[in-house]
Design a protein around this motif. Structure first.
Motif, mmCIF file in Angstrom:
data_model
loop_
_atom_site.group_PDB
_atom_site.id
_atom_site.type_symbol
_atom_site.label_atom_id
_atom_site.label_comp_id
_atom_site.label_asym_id
_atom_site.label_seq_id
_atom_site.Cartn_x
_atom_site.Cartn_y
_atom_site.Cartn_z
ATOM 1 N N GLN A 1 -7.618 -0.476 -0.927
ATOM 2 C CA GLN A 1 -8.063 -1.647 -0.188
ATOM 3 C C GLN A 1 -9.321 -1.360 0.647
ATOM 4 O O GLN A 1 -10.205 -2.178 0.747
ATOM 5 N N THR B 1 0.841 -1.203 0.000
ATOM 6 C CA THR B 1 0.000 0.000 0.000
ATOM 7 C C THR B 1 0.874 1.250 0.000
ATOM 8 O O THR B 1 0.584 2.226 -0.695
ATOM 9 N N ASP C 1 -5.371 -2.112 -5.171
ATOM 10 C CA ASP C 1 -4.704 -2.624 -3.978
ATOM 11 C C ASP C 1 -5.543 -3.737 -3.352
ATOM 12 O O ASP C 1 -6.633 -3.487 -2.847
HETATM 13 MG MG LIG Z 1 -2.047 -3.006 1.949
#
Ligand SMILES: [Mg+2]
Ligand SMILES: Nc1ncnc2c1ncn2[C@@H]1O[C@H](COP(=O)(O)OP(=O)(O)OP(=O)(O)O)[C@@H](O)[C@H]1O
Length: 226
Positions: free
Chosen positions: A86, A40, A162
């Motif tokens: 995410q 990330t 992500d």
């Molecule tokens: Mg992550």
């Protein structure tokens, strides 16, 4: 897009050291790295949301992004390279329609463009029937699709995703991958950060991974079985 000499550090500890990486137009790439590595953070650094040390991005037209960075060029760049995070980053107290429309409003699209475009992308992500539901009332899979709809309004060249499948059952995970294969066929470059062995093995695309601050794997048509 070429990422040139990327060095990422946290608390004075380097996690990537002078990494250079080229991703061509319409490529489909998986970035695999174990949980709680720096996936990330790496993605955030690609859109200047987290500032790396000493590096640049060279775009397909040959221009250097960060050497010429100001607020306007950054805004334009973030529409060309869109990240689906995410945690979706939806506005929970707004409806599906408003979430997508808001993504256009903040980028100063005209009202007439918003009225035309939002229903189009909601249809493409099978969300028309849910358009008046609040984001807080959606399942994870529906939220995921709202975040795809928000990406589509900008017609980005590169979509970075992500951990798309972290909360999906294996069958739904493959369905969502079909959406991205279709986008890839429509000339989009797709970059997916994941540690989902199942989807990596099902697709056998280019896979990049890191170790000891450098790229240690960069292979076409790779799978965990190899
Ligand atoms: Mg992550
Ligand atoms: N802004 C920051 N400042 C300091 N440390 C950070 C920052 N952002 C992330 N980290 C640390 O960097 C490490 C990697 O975090 P990151 O979220 O990039 O991992 P990830 O690979 O995406 O993890 P996951 O697979 O759980 O999503 C973590 O230890 C995290 O605490």
């Amino acid at each position: 897009m070429k990422i040139d000499n990327l060095t990422l550090s946290f608390w004075n500890k380097k996690v990537l050291d002078k990494v250079t990486l080229e991703i061509k137009k319409q490529e489909f790439v998986f970035i695999i790295w174990y949980s709680w590595s720096w996936k990330t953070s790496l993605i955030r650094s690609l859109i200047w949301d987290f500032k790396p040390e000493n590096w640049d991005i060279i775009l397909d037209d040959g221009s250097y992004l960060y050497k010429n960075l100001n607020e306007k060029t950054l805004r334009q760049y973030r529409k060309r390279i869109w990240v689906i995070f995410q945690d979706y980053k939806l506005l929970e107290s707004k409806t599906v329609y408003e979430n997508v429309a808001f993504a256009m409003e903040v980028c100063n699209y005209k009202d007439s463009e918003i009225i035309k475009k939002v229903p189009e992308v909601l249809e493409a992500t099978w969300l028309l029937l849910k358009k008046d539901r609040f984001a807080s009332e959606l399942s994870g899979w529906e939220k995921q699709r709202v975040s795809i709809a928000r990406a589509l309004v900008h017609n980005p060249e590169i979509i970075i995703w992500d951990e798309p499948t972290w909360n999906l059952d294996p069958k739904t995970a493959l369905t969502i991958m079909e959406i991205f294969e279709e986008l890839n066929r429509l000339w989009k470059t797709i970059i997916i950060a994941t540690h989902d062995k199942n989807i990596v093995d099902s697709y056998k695309k280019r896979v990049i991974s890191f170790k000891d601050k450098k790229i240690f794997l960069d292979e076409e048509k790779w799978s965990y079985h190899i």
